[in-house]
Write an enzyme that holds these catalytic residues in place. Sequence first.
Site, PDB file in Angstrom:
ATOM      1  CE1 TYR A   1      -3.310  -2.851   1.161  1.00  0.00           C
ATOM      2  CE2 TYR A   1      -1.937  -3.077   3.104  1.00  0.00           C
ATOM      3  CZ  TYR A   1      -2.948  -3.541   2.300  1.00  0.00           C
ATOM      4  OH  TYR A   1      -3.609  -4.688   2.654  1.00  0.00           O
TER       5      TYR A   1
ATOM      6  CB  CYS B   1      15.761 -11.873  -3.723  1.00  0.00           C
ATOM      7  SG  CYS B   1      17.134 -12.576  -2.854  1.00  0.00           S
TER       8      CYS B   1
HETATM    9  N1  LLP Z   1     -14.798  -5.155   9.612  1.00  0.00           N
HETATM   10  C1  LLP Z   1     -14.653  -5.567   8.351  1.00  0.00           C
HETATM   11  C2  LLP Z   1     -15.755  -6.235   7.696  1.00  0.00           C
HETATM   12  C3  LLP Z   1     -13.437  -5.371   7.677  1.00  0.00           C
HETATM   13  O1  LLP Z   1     -13.318  -5.766   6.424  1.00  0.00           O
HETATM   14  C4  LLP Z   1     -12.358  -4.732   8.348  1.00  0.00           C
HETATM   15  C5  LLP Z   1     -11.092  -4.529   7.679  1.00  0.00           C
HETATM   16  C6  LLP Z   1     -12.558  -4.327   9.680  1.00  0.00           C
HETATM   17  C7  LLP Z   1     -13.787  -4.544  10.279  1.00  0.00           C
HETATM   18  C8  LLP Z   1     -11.477  -3.674  10.497  1.00  0.00           C
HETATM   19  O2  LLP Z   1     -11.053  -2.479   9.952  1.00  0.00           O
HETATM   20  P1  LLP Z   1     -10.012  -1.568  10.774  1.00  0.00           P
HETATM   21  O3  LLP Z   1     -10.671  -1.109  12.052  1.00  0.00           O
HETATM   22  O4  LLP Z   1      -8.836  -2.403  11.067  1.00  0.00           O
HETATM   23  O5  LLP Z   1      -9.708  -0.456   9.865  1.00  0.00           O
HETATM   24  N2  LLP Z   1      -4.622  -5.015   5.158  1.00  0.00           N
HETATM   25  C9  LLP Z   1      -5.025  -3.624   5.119  1.00  0.00           C
HETATM   26  C10 LLP Z   1      -6.303  -3.395   5.864  1.00  0.00           C
HETATM   27  C11 LLP Z   1      -7.435  -4.224   5.341  1.00  0.00           C
HETATM   28  C12 LLP Z   1      -8.677  -4.008   6.132  1.00  0.00           C
HETATM   29  C13 LLP Z   1      -9.681  -5.041   5.793  1.00  0.00           C
HETATM   30  N3  LLP Z   1     -10.887  -4.941   6.513  1.00  0.00           N
HETATM   31  C14 LLP Z   1      -3.904  -2.760   5.686  1.00  0.00           C
HETATM   32  O6  LLP Z   1      -2.873  -3.292   6.048  1.00  0.00           O
HETATM   33  O7  LLP Z   1      -4.028  -1.555   5.728  1.00  0.00           O
END
Ligand code: LLP
Length: 469
Positions: free
Chosen positions: A366, A393
């Site tokens: 990202y 790598c």
């Molecule tokens: N609920 C649902 C249905 C979700 O899809 C997500 C995150 C959350 C809650 C929690 O969201 P948060 O509070 O953590 O923003 N890998 C990405 C983030 C992907 C988020 C996916 N869904 C990153 O590293 O930024």
Amino acid sequence: MITQPVQVQNSGRQYLPDSTTDDLLELPAGDRSPNQFLLPLTAQVNRDDCLEIGGCDLFGLVQRYGSPLYVLDEETLRTACRQYRDAFRKYYPGESQVLYASKAWNCLAVCAIVASENLGIDVVSGGELYTALKAGVDPQKLYLHGNNKSLDELKLAIESGCTLMIDNWLELQTLADLVKGKNPVRIMLRLTPGIECHTHEYIRTGHLDSKFGFDPNQVDEIFKFVSQQSELEFVGLHAHIGSQIFELQPHQDLGSVMVQWLSKAAKYDLKIQELNIGGGLGIRYTESDDPPSIDEWVKVVCESVVAACQSEKIPLPKLLSEPGRSLIGSACVTVYTIGGQKTVPGIRTYISVDGGMSDNPRPITYQSVYRALIANRMSAPIVTQVTIAGKHCESGDILIKDAALPETRSGDLLVVMSTGAYNYSMSSNYNRLPRPAAVLVNQGEANLILQRETYEDLIRHDRLPERLK
Ligand code: LLP
């Protein structure tokens, strides 16, 4: 005098070269919450000029558990859990339940900690569900998400007694068939609310062009179908609009949109019990990130839902939320050991560390920006700008471009801050690097919560056909 950029943890100001140790050690003021700090709340500098977290000095931790190392601060995690819980109690006159979105970091210890703070858990796969169950989490507080749950995942969910968040028609019909003539299962319907927010396009989910959730134009059809299935106990609605969001307006809008749909569901004689507003509150990764506090976020969500329920004249549902990043992101740092360095004259200096995109894939995925410091010489003045390279790598395996740091030496401990969310959970074995260990620190005690992988672990699932031996 502390001259590394950590004092932003406590002052919330931009890095000031003349800040003092007192700034660093000052306790968080007012209702500022962990997601607004770069370092865990217990961070301090000890007499050896080394950074301590949870009363454990990072140098000692690396000697004992090796490097790289995820260091998770229990107090910061628990504080964030309590701030969410308390804020809902303060601003919502009805019942509420905070669910930890465990995709941010799912493992036995983290599930057990959040559950002990009376949070429920949102899981998105059979694996996450299995882990939460093994951690002893009450299935009544577990909610299974996923836009393509397998039959096995559906069956595990039914057997466990958790609530299923239904994402699409196929799943709705498959589940209805699976439970015919059996005990009713609790379901919530995930809708795509059509709300835009400013965050990276990969982590936006609430806009209409999203793979998640039912198209809101189909709600009548869905409500009708669900109302005819006696084995599907309709519990309520869910939406999640995205992640790492700093604005409050999208969640204010979301509250009123969701309540309007709840009110529509009621017209199909669907008993409204719960409304889940998702997660998404952002955290501070750099000095310029300025996310709202947990309290501010919860206030906006609650006021919006309460106002919408009044105007729709429906009773207040039990209000659920699903924060992930803002609960755990700021509670962890990753400690690396610095190796070699390469200076390309007139261009840049690369400093290599013993991990990289396998333990933190966020920069390469990202373009996420992180901050770092040298943990074993906290008072060293910042004199250089270097690029922190991982050991993979892959040219793109850069953890931090242009990090402002003191003079670095091979063997120094480089700490990357705010790595609690989506680091371990997105880690890989790329280049066959074993995953790092993780320790939980609290009041001077360190407990291993994830053992460092070994080479043997790496080949555990390899099979060599007889004819190749
Ligand atoms: N609920 C649902 C249905 C979700 O899809 C997500 C995150 C959350 C809650 C929690 O969201 P948060 O509070 O953590 O923003 N890998 C990405 C983030 C992907 C988020 C996916 N869904 C990153 O590293 O930024």
